[in-house]
Design an enzyme around this catalytic site. Structure first.
Site, short mmCIF file in Angstrom:
data_model
loop_
_atom_site.label_atom_id
_atom_site.label_comp_id
_atom_site.label_asym_id
_atom_site.label_seq_id
_atom_site.Cartn_x
_atom_site.Cartn_y
_atom_site.Cartn_z
N GLY A 41 0.76 -1.25 0.00
CA GLY A 41 0.00 0.00 0.00
C GLY A 41 0.78 1.29 0.00
O GLY A 41 0.20 2.36 -0.21
N GLU A 56 3.88 -6.71 2.07
CA GLU A 56 3.44 -7.13 0.72
C GLU A 56 3.44 -5.96 -0.26
O GLU A 56 2.42 -5.68 -0.89
CB GLU A 56 2.02 -7.70 0.78
CG GLU A 56 1.81 -8.86 1.73
CD GLU A 56 0.33 -9.20 1.93
OE1 GLU A 56 -0.55 -8.52 1.35
OE2 GLU A 56 0.05 -10.15 2.67
N PRO A 57 4.54 -5.26 -0.43
CA PRO A 57 4.51 -4.11 -1.34
C PRO A 57 4.43 -4.56 -2.80
O PRO A 57 5.04 -5.55 -3.18
CB PRO A 57 5.85 -3.42 -1.07
CG PRO A 57 6.76 -4.51 -0.62
CD PRO A 57 5.88 -5.48 0.15
N GLY A 58 3.67 -3.83 -3.58
CA GLY A 58 3.61 -4.07 -5.01
C GLY A 58 4.11 -2.82 -5.71
O GLY A 58 5.27 -2.71 -6.10
N ARG A 59 3.21 -1.84 -5.78
CA ARG A 59 3.50 -0.61 -6.52
C ARG A 59 4.86 0.01 -6.20
O ARG A 59 5.59 0.45 -7.07
CB ARG A 59 2.39 0.41 -6.18
CG ARG A 59 2.44 1.67 -7.00
CD ARG A 59 1.43 2.70 -6.49
NE ARG A 59 0.17 2.15 -6.09
CZ ARG A 59 -0.92 2.11 -6.85
NH1 ARG A 59 -0.90 2.61 -8.05
NH2 ARG A 59 -2.04 1.58 -6.39
N ARG A 85 -4.99 2.47 -16.15
CA ARG A 85 -5.20 3.26 -14.93
C ARG A 85 -5.86 4.62 -15.17
O ARG A 85 -6.75 5.00 -14.42
CB ARG A 85 -3.89 3.42 -14.15
CG ARG A 85 -3.24 2.09 -13.77
CD ARG A 85 -2.07 2.23 -12.80
NE ARG A 85 -2.54 2.64 -11.48
CZ ARG A 85 -2.46 3.84 -11.00
NH1 ARG A 85 -1.89 4.80 -11.69
NH2 ARG A 85 -2.94 4.11 -9.82
N TYR A 99 -9.28 4.76 -13.20
CA TYR A 99 -9.25 5.49 -11.92
C TYR A 99 -9.06 6.99 -12.11
O TYR A 99 -8.79 7.70 -11.15
CB TYR A 99 -8.07 5.04 -11.05
CG TYR A 99 -7.88 3.55 -10.92
CD1 TYR A 99 -8.81 2.77 -10.26
CD2 TYR A 99 -6.73 2.95 -11.41
CE1 TYR A 99 -8.61 1.41 -10.13
CE2 TYR A 99 -6.52 1.59 -11.27
CZ TYR A 99 -7.48 0.82 -10.63
OH TYR A 99 -7.26 -0.52 -10.48
N CYS A 129 -11.69 2.36 -29.50
CA CYS A 129 -12.97 3.01 -29.76
C CYS A 129 -13.79 3.19 -28.49
O CYS A 129 -14.79 2.50 -28.28
CB CYS A 129 -13.74 2.19 -30.79
SG CYS A 129 -12.77 2.01 -32.27
N GLU A 130 -13.34 4.07 -27.62
CA GLU A 130 -14.02 4.39 -26.36
C GLU A 130 -13.65 5.82 -26.04
O GLU A 130 -12.47 6.19 -26.14
CB GLU A 130 -13.46 3.55 -25.20
CG GLU A 130 -13.64 2.07 -25.29
CD GLU A 130 -14.90 1.57 -24.61
OE1 GLU A 130 -15.58 2.35 -23.91
OE2 GLU A 130 -15.19 0.38 -24.79
#
Ligand code: LLP
Length: 419
Positions: free
Chosen positions: A242, A277-280, A316, A320, A346-347
């Protein structure tokens, strides 16, 4: 030197991004080996320097970036892994992970995934509900094994981050409610296929203010004391991931030391192994997404910079409204205009950045920063777009760590009807 400007052009370690585009094409994720290694080392060194962290374990959250070369790099440095599926377990093992350093999180573990993890001999199952505990017990008993278990407790603290990535509030689907944890632990302690070993939480992602971690820790320590009174002694405490990163100049990312040391001070003397548990934080700022401008399009009151990367490559911003810094790989002296940087999908939601000041021409290269976490890992084949290549730069060498997909591969599993 990781990702930096040299002679007005961006490069990764010693290689200009322009050379990488020439050699590997675009869109391509480009990683810096030393940025990856430095990020993990910052955690490991902070733990090693503290008496309460000496025995600590950093488990990289594979969901943030699952490339085998990156997992292997971390495994070689002694990292463990946080997995959320049987697929991630298989990947971790294929990358050379030590099974005894793997924690298994996630709210929906299947019986088959439990068997696979018990077979491999993982460090711990982070159990997220009472029914999951019962199933794990049955599976373990049927295999004549005991499953090491930590309960993921929902401490009900507000991480003050984006609602889609907040996980520690009581409305969240994750973990067991703090109020019920003691009773579920008592049940767990009596089950023949379960060994209670720890406690864990994960309150959310991209936290730039570390104070919610301290609040969550207090809630967990209170429970640990209650459990000790019940005769249940825990040997590890997993504080999840986190910790946030800087996505733009105004984001101030806390130093790992400033986040971790107060937590370690607080648990000192308790004889608990600390798991993180770091990810980012380990991968986010270690990569750029390299893309080429296809067209500059003057719209009614808006200019569009249409590039060859899209929401399927980096989701992302669309999902978000996340901000990623976007810079031309080589500076031009021309005057800047304001553009929405968009992809070919196409969005209307297919944007990588909005209202950006850029001095560019069609054919120029752009670097989209902070793309190492939840970038490639969340990419898709929407619009039958082959996923990007991944290149890892080590000094003056570039290694292709995932080749670009071919279109034929995208429909290789599909079948025509017989008639
Ligand atoms: N542990 C658990 C149980 C998690 O659910 C997560 C992330 C992590 C660790 C790693 O968190 P980190 O250190 O990366 O913040 N796709 C979103 C982020 C989703 C995070 C999900 N859980 C994004 O792109 O911002």
């Amino acid at each position: 030197m990781t990702i930096h400007l040299k002679d007005n052009a961006w490069q990764v370690e010693n290689l200009p991004l322009a050379d990488i585009a020439e050699r590997f094409g675009t869109p391509t994720y480009v990683y810096s080996r030393s940025a990856l290694e430095n990020a993990l080392a910052e955690y490991q060194q902070t733990l090693a320097a503290h008496p309460a962290g000496k025995d600590g374990l950093v488990c990289f959250a594979i969901k943030s970036n699952s490339n085998l070369a990156i997992l292997n790099l971390f495994a070689r440095m002694g990292a463990g892994f946080d997995i959320v599926s049987g697929g991630e377990l298989q990947r971790a093992l294929a990358a050379g992970a030590d099974a005894q350093k793997i924690v298994f999180s996630g709210v929906g573990k299947s019986a088959a995934e439990m068997r696979q993890a018990l077979e491999a001999g993982i460090f711990c199952f982070n159990v997220e509900s009472a029914p999951e505990l019962e199933r794990l017990n049955e599976v373990a008993v049927s295999m004549g094994k005991k499953a090491p278990v930590s309960l993921r407790v929902n401490p009900n603290v507000d991480p003050k981050t984006h609602p889609y990535i907040s996980t520690g509030l009581k409305e969240s689907k994750f973990g067991v409610p703090h109020d019920r944890a003691r009773e579920i632990y008592r049940r767990a302690a009596g089950l023949p296929g379960i060994t209670v070993t720890g406690i864990d939480c994960h309150i959310g992602s991209q936290l730039l203010d570390p104070s919610p971690f301290a609040a969550a820790l207090e809630r967990l320590l209170g429970l640990i004391d209650d459990l000790a009174a019940d005769g249940i002694t825990l040997s590890h405490l997993d504080l999840g991931g986190g910790l946030g990163i800087s996505y733009c100049e105004t984001d101030q990312q806390p130093a790992v030391k400033d986040y971790l040391t107060p937590l370690l001070d607080r648990v000192a003397g308790r004889n608990l192994k600390i798991v993180l548990e770091p990810g980012r934080r380990l991968v986010g700022n270690a990569a750029v997404l390299l893309s080429r401008i296809e067209y500059l399009k003057e719209g009614e009151g808006k200019n569009f910079c249409i590039i060859d990367a899209a929401m399927n490559d980096l989701m992302r911003p669309a999902l978000y409204e996340a901000w990623h810094e976007i810079r031309p790989v080589a500076a031009r002296s021309a005057s800047a205009k304001t553009y929405d940087v968009v992809g070919p999908v196409c969005e209307s939601g297919d944007f990588l950045g909005q209202q950006r000041q850029l001095a560019v021409e069609a054919g120029d290269l752009l670097a989209i920063f902070s793309a190492g976490a939840y970038g490639m890992a969340m990419s898709s084949n929407y619009n039958t777009r082959p996923r990007a290549a991944e290149v890892l730069v080590d000094g003056s060498e570039a290694h292709l760590i995932r080749r670009r997909e071919t279109v034929a591969e995208l429909y290789a599993n599909e079948q025509l009807l017989p008639k």
